[in-house]
Design a protein around this motif. Structure first.
Motif, short mmCIF file in Angstrom:
data_model
loop_
_atom_site.label_atom_id
_atom_site.label_comp_id
_atom_site.label_asym_id
_atom_site.label_seq_id
_atom_site.Cartn_x
_atom_site.Cartn_y
_atom_site.Cartn_z
N LEU A 1 0.82 -1.21 0.00
CA LEU A 1 0.00 0.00 0.00
C LEU A 1 0.86 1.26 0.00
N GLY A 2 1.85 1.30 0.87
CA GLY A 2 2.72 2.47 0.92
C GLY A 2 3.47 2.69 -0.38
N ASP A 3 3.85 1.60 -1.05
CA ASP A 3 4.64 1.71 -2.28
C ASP A 3 3.82 2.17 -3.49
N ILE A 4 2.51 1.91 -3.47
CA ILE A 4 1.72 2.24 -4.66
C ILE A 4 1.03 3.60 -4.54
N LEU A 5 1.03 4.20 -3.36
CA LEU A 5 0.34 5.48 -3.21
C LEU A 5 1.08 6.58 -3.96
N PRO A 6 0.35 7.41 -4.69
CA PRO A 6 0.99 8.47 -5.48
C PRO A 6 1.56 9.57 -4.61
N ASP A 7 2.67 10.15 -5.06
CA ASP A 7 3.28 11.26 -4.34
C ASP A 7 3.12 12.58 -5.09
N GLY A 8 2.30 12.59 -6.12
CA GLY A 8 2.04 13.81 -6.87
C GLY A 8 1.19 13.53 -8.10
N PRO A 9 0.70 14.58 -8.76
CA PRO A 9 -0.20 14.41 -9.92
C PRO A 9 0.40 13.64 -11.07
N GLN A 10 1.74 13.58 -11.12
CA GLN A 10 2.38 12.88 -12.24
C GLN A 10 2.37 11.37 -12.06
N HIS A 11 1.99 10.90 -10.88
CA HIS A 11 2.01 9.46 -10.60
C HIS A 11 0.90 8.75 -11.38
N PRO A 12 1.17 7.55 -11.92
CA PRO A 12 0.17 6.84 -12.73
C PRO A 12 -1.14 6.54 -12.01
N LEU A 13 -1.11 6.42 -10.67
CA LEU A 13 -2.33 6.08 -9.92
C LEU A 13 -2.95 7.29 -9.22
N TRP A 14 -2.52 8.48 -9.59
CA TRP A 14 -3.02 9.69 -8.93
C TRP A 14 -4.53 9.87 -9.08
N ASN A 15 -5.03 9.68 -10.29
CA ASN A 15 -6.44 9.96 -10.55
C ASN A 15 -7.40 8.95 -9.94
N CYS A 16 -6.89 7.81 -9.51
CA CYS A 16 -7.79 6.81 -8.92
C CYS A 16 -7.62 6.72 -7.41
N THR A 17 -6.90 7.67 -6.81
CA THR A 17 -6.64 7.66 -5.37
C THR A 17 -7.35 8.79 -4.67
N THR A 18 -8.03 8.47 -3.58
CA THR A 18 -8.71 9.46 -2.75
C THR A 18 -8.18 9.34 -1.32
N THR A 19 -7.81 10.48 -0.73
CA THR A 19 -7.33 10.50 0.65
C THR A 19 -8.33 11.22 1.53
N LEU A 20 -8.83 10.53 2.55
CA LEU A 20 -9.80 11.09 3.48
C LEU A 20 -9.07 11.61 4.72
N THR A 21 -9.49 12.75 5.25
CA THR A 21 -8.75 13.38 6.34
C THR A 21 -9.58 13.63 7.60
N LYS A 22 -10.90 13.82 7.49
CA LYS A 22 -11.70 14.13 8.67
C LYS A 22 -11.93 12.88 9.50
N ASN A 23 -11.62 12.95 10.80
CA ASN A 23 -11.77 11.80 11.68
C ASN A 23 -13.14 11.83 12.35
N TRP A 24 -13.89 10.72 12.21
CA TRP A 24 -15.22 10.60 12.79
C TRP A 24 -15.22 9.73 14.04
N ARG A 25 -14.10 9.07 14.34
CA ARG A 25 -14.05 8.14 15.47
C ARG A 25 -13.84 8.87 16.78
N PHE A 26 -12.90 9.85 16.81
CA PHE A 26 -12.67 10.63 18.01
C PHE A 26 -12.38 12.07 17.60
N PRO A 27 -12.59 13.07 18.52
CA PRO A 27 -12.44 14.49 18.17
C PRO A 27 -11.08 14.79 17.58
N GLU A 28 -11.05 15.56 16.49
CA GLU A 28 -9.80 15.87 15.82
C GLU A 28 -8.86 16.70 16.67
N ASP A 29 -9.41 17.45 17.62
CA ASP A 29 -8.57 18.26 18.50
C ASP A 29 -8.44 17.63 19.89
N GLY A 30 -8.86 16.38 20.02
CA GLY A 30 -8.82 15.70 21.31
C GLY A 30 -7.46 15.10 21.61
#
Length: 528
Positions: free
Chosen positions: A273-302
């Motif tokens: 997983l770490g090896d295939i994740l894109p590091d920029g728009p030029q990466h072949p898998l960039w357009n099919c990768t979505t990164t989610l950031t908002k945490n719903w399990r516990f408070p983000e400022d907790g």
């Protein structure tokens, strides 16, 4: 560029040395460097690397022998070692990132040396992922715990069953616990979705299974017929298993890969997983990768989120500040400093009694004086049931939580499945597992052990109301930030950390680093 400096106080493990000597004899190599090289490749492979990278310190023996046939005194500079390998007929040479497989035992690419099978794994993974991405059939969803990866995946599945009720959908995960949680997430999503009633029913009826089970059942026939495959906890999937999975899919499949690259990696070789994740728009898998950031399990400022972020960054000072801020007002995060294994076990037992049976104890080690086996035995003794908690020395009593430690075709139980022992018909003890309508008689269970305490590896893919993280009192190579981050983020509410300062600091500052060429191979596959 790394400095290539030989180190003379390292040797491959004894089993790797034996393998090197045996393979050299099998291929009838008369070059003494082959046995050494194969031994080092095997050593690296069993340590999680897909290759031996000569941009790290190594040693070799060149035909000299000591009492056991292995001399540590003959150190060879890596560049000279590479030069010798380039002259060997048993070693195939390829350009960096090559997509050409080999029938030789060893494959050399730049400074990286592979077993042919490990090299082939990377080639197949890269080729298949790029093929899927070109047809819009690949979706990669990443994010931390509680960011909604499975919720997003459930939307993909819901859309598919709504548009095509007859489509074959498979939900997969590396472990039984992760599969059970994925099933539960899909059911919750079905209950709250605005899909038509028929589609909601179909979504809620889909049961996730392990990748191993999907590959073994009817020789993978159901997997080959699936129109949509969703795979959770992909950080835990090694290179060989990912290759088998990708090769078992239909050419027309839609594939969704879910995971958190900051969590624990696979026990076997590779960090796919770490090896295939894109590091920029030029990466072949960039357009099919979505990164989610908002945490719903516990408070983000907790407190938990702040601690997880500090650990993830490897920032010991920030970690200390997070722990100090909560020590005066125990709540979501509490650190209990200890200095011995006896204290680790004693504190874990006390916290279980204080927090209740619902708390999960997560251990850095399985064996040892402060591993999960030792804590399981202490819990069992405290219950007054038996002196030991493993199957070999103990008994399966009513109420005993268990975890399966081996795959079993007959019962369809797999390594990592958890259940609880109950009283069955006629007084015969049975084990009941989530998402299984019928319990399994105790005498039919594969190898298993108590599950009051689990290793952090076994807990990945799960979540609990509260966790106790019990790290070994002394530093260990197992202690990494990925391990600690995974343990901390298993909870929805409270984290209690039992650790010596030296072990906790080592866990924060040490990270997993594995040699691999998959990232370059993805790029080369896209150019083909």
């Amino acid at each position: 560029m790394s400095t290539l400096v030989p180190i003379t106080d390292l040797t491959p493990r004894a089993d790797a040395r034996w393998f090197g000597d045996r393979l050299a004899k099998i291929i009838a190599s008369d070059d003494p460097i082959i046995a050494d090289t194969v031994a080092w490749c095997e050593h690296q492979l069993s340590s999680g690397h897909t290759c031996l990278d000569f941009n790290v310190p190594v040693i070799a023996r060149l035909g000299q022998s000591d009492a056991d046939g292995w001399a540590e005194s003959a150190a060879l500079p890596p560049q000279e070692w590479l030069g010798r390998l380039r002259e060997c007929g048993e070693v195939a040479q390829r350009d960096i990132g090559s997509m050409h497989e080999s029938d030789r035992v060893l494959v050399l690419e730049g400074s990286r040396l592979y077993f042919a099978a490990s090299h082939s794994n990377e080639v197949v993974i890269a080729r298949r992922l790029v093929e899927l991405s070109r047809t819009g059939s690949l979706t990669i969803i990443t994010g931390g715990p509680g960011t909604g990866k499975t919720t997003t995946a459930s939307a993909l599945v819901g859309d598919r069953v709504r548009d095509d009720p007859d489509a074959a959908v498979m939900l997969l995960a590396p472990t039984g616990k992760a599969a059970a949680r994925l099933t539960e997430s899909m059911r919750r999503a079905a209950e709250s979705s605005d899909l038509p009633a028929v589609a909601r029913t179909m979504l809620g009826a889909i049961t996730a299974i392990t990748i191993d089970l999907a590959l073994m059942e009817r020789k993978g026939l159901a997997l080959a017929q699936a129109a949509l495959v969703v795979v959770d906890e992909c950080s835990m999937i090694d290179s060989h298993k990912m290759r088998r999975l990708l090769c078992g899919l239909a050419p027309t499949v839609k594939l969704a890969l879910l995971g958190d690259p900051h969590q624990l990696v696979s026990i076997e070789a590779g960090t796919v997983l770490g090896d295939i994740l894109p590091d920029g728009p030029q990466h072949p898998l960039w357009n099919c990768t979505t990164t989610l950031t908002k945490n719903w399990r516990f408070p983000e400022d907790g407190a938990i989120a702040r601690l997880a972020a500090a650990v993830n960054l490897g920032d010991w000072e920030a970690t200390q500040r997070c722990l100090a801020a909560t020590s005066s007002d125990p709540g979501a995060v509490v650190w209990y400093p200890v200095s011995s294994s006896r204290e680790v076990v004693g504190r874990a037992l006390a916290l279980r009694q204080e927090l209740g049976a619902g708390v999960c104890i997560l251990c850095g080690h399985r064996v040892g004086h402060d591993g999960s086996v030792a804590i399981n035995r202490a819990v069992t003794r405290s219950l007054g049931v038996a002196a030991y908690s493993d199957r070999m020395n103990g008994e399966d009593f009513i109420g005993r939580p268990i975890i399966v430690t081996a795959n079993d075709r007959a019962t369809r139980l797999v390594n990592g499945d958890t259940g609880i022992v109950e009283d069955g018909p006629g007084g015969v003890h049975v084990a009941r597992f989530p998402d299984r309508p019928e319990p399994v008689p105790i005498d039919r269970l594969p190898e298993h052990e108590a599950a009051y305490a689990l290793t952090i590896h076994k807990s990945q893919g799960s979540e609990y109301d509260a966790v106790v993280v019990a790290l070994p009192a002394r530093p260990s190579p197992v202690l990494t930030r990925e391990l600690l981050y995974t343990a901390i983020t298993r909870t929805r509410g409270r984290v209690s950390i039992i650790a010596s300062e030296v072990s906790l600091k080592a866990a924060v500052e040490q990270r997993v680093s594995r040699a691999s060429g998959l990232r370059e191979r993805i790029i080369e596959a896209a150019r083909a």
